[in-house]
Design an enzyme around this catalytic site. Sequence first.
Site, PDB file in Angstrom:
ATOM      1  N   GLU A 231      30.021 -15.518   8.813  1.00  0.00           N
ATOM      2  CA  GLU A 231      28.772 -15.985   9.275  1.00  0.00           C
ATOM      3  C   GLU A 231      27.658 -15.306   8.860  1.00  0.00           C
ATOM      4  O   GLU A 231      26.799 -15.354   7.959  1.00  0.00           O
ATOM      5  CB  GLU A 231      28.566 -16.072  10.477  1.00  0.00           C
ATOM      6  CG  GLU A 231      27.071 -16.826  10.836  1.00  0.00           C
ATOM      7  CD  GLU A 231      27.004 -16.826  12.621  1.00  0.00           C
ATOM      8  OE1 GLU A 231      25.926 -17.475  12.789  1.00  0.00           O
ATOM      9  OE2 GLU A 231      27.665 -16.713  13.323  1.00  0.00           O
ATOM     10  N   GLN A 268      -0.511  -4.447 -15.360  1.00  0.00           N
ATOM     11  CA  GLN A 268       0.619  -3.506 -14.922  1.00  0.00           C
ATOM     12  C   GLN A 268       0.884  -3.616 -13.507  1.00  0.00           C
ATOM     13  O   GLN A 268       2.131  -3.449 -13.109  1.00  0.00           O
ATOM     14  CB  GLN A 268       0.400  -2.019 -15.390  1.00  0.00           C
ATOM     15  CG  GLN A 268       1.228  -1.018 -15.253  1.00  0.00           C
ATOM     16  CD  GLN A 268       0.864   0.471 -15.472  1.00  0.00           C
ATOM     17  OE1 GLN A 268      -0.050   0.836 -14.789  1.00  0.00           O
ATOM     18  NE2 GLN A 268       1.363   0.963 -16.343  1.00  0.00           N
ATOM     19  N   GLN A 325       2.141 -13.056  -1.839  1.00  0.00           N
ATOM     20  CA  GLN A 325       0.744 -12.542  -2.221  1.00  0.00           C
ATOM     21  C   GLN A 325       0.658 -12.680  -3.894  1.00  0.00           C
ATOM     22  O   GLN A 325      -0.449 -12.816  -4.102  1.00  0.00           O
ATOM     23  CB  GLN A 325       1.216 -10.921  -2.124  1.00  0.00           C
ATOM     24  CG  GLN A 325       0.011 -10.136  -2.320  1.00  0.00           C
ATOM     25  CD  GLN A 325      -1.151 -10.256  -1.263  1.00  0.00           C
ATOM     26  OE1 GLN A 325      -0.745 -10.519   0.021  1.00  0.00           O
ATOM     27  NE2 GLN A 325      -2.363  -9.728  -1.487  1.00  0.00           N
TER      28      GLN A 325
END
Length: 368
Positions: A231, A268, A325
Amino acid sequence: MSDPFETEERRRLRELVRAFVEREVVPHLDEWERAGEIPRRLHRTAAGVGILGIGFAEDVGGSEGDLVDTVVVIEEIIQAGGSSGLVAALFTHGIALPHIVATGRGDLIERFVLPTLAGERIGCLAVTEPGGGSDVAGIRTTAVDQGDHYLVNGSKTFITSGARADFATTAVRTEDGFRLLVIEDFQVTRRLEKMGWHCSDTAELAFVDVRVPKDHVVGGFPELMTHFATERITLAVQAYATAQRCLDLTLAWARDRHTFGRPLSSRQLVRHRLAEMARQVEVARTYVRHVAVRVASGERLVTEVAMAKNTAVATCDHVVDQAVQLHGGLGYVRDAEVERHYRDARILGIGGGTTEIMNEIIAKQLGV
């Protein structure tokens, strides 16, 4: 050395799963999320194409395969547009049936295992109790010896597929200690609304003077602990597969989304965030797969499984957060796929043993 996840047979399995998800799941998943459950027909459809029984032997109604095949199925379901909630709802038998199969009893297999793997019945695992949480050894549901049967009283909570289940593999306490009983007679006292896994029904169950034949005993505490490893591995797979899916969605979004006249991916800061997301996903997938192969080969691993689960969960937590985000306002909207994954991811560090329980297992191995 050949990659066990890239054999011709498993490539075909991926294609089968992807086609199933794209045809039978993706067009309906939002509807099921709002309904709070998946339809029973999906179990029958999955059984019909040979997916539901992966990891179970053919002589008990399964499609053969081992834990590695199960990993492949989970990866592809999520990466084809499904979700961890869908995995939980459709494959609850993965934690409900192994104890029954392990008995080797033909009568129990015919009554519970065969129809479940055919998609006709739904089983659940009922262990957690109100106020009990991860304290499995402290369960209070009692099974009193009545000669040829037990009389069961108690309650369970946070039971995946409990609202739709036809039977529950249930942890009880007898005069002789911990037992697992297969119980068909129980009450669904409440359906639980959750932060995530909306398409996976979750319930509180009550057992009030339920008569359970003694031949429905399917194990005890050692058997439950043995199957916890599987599990936890499957939860770890759900975690890194969800992270990979969110990374893929975010990469596409960053290339297509333009801000101030330039693609988002030209920044960047964004590129470095994507790079870090990719690094964490690759590390988590590599380690979890490594542990899964060892477990599939018969090794009894506890510490490594705990490490695998926590590694994958931490990766998923980071990646889904960054995905939302970077999607900006869209990532907060209900119709965005990353929003669903963000909600669904939160349970992965709780279910199957919390992050804290996993760390306690690791600490014991360290001798502290």
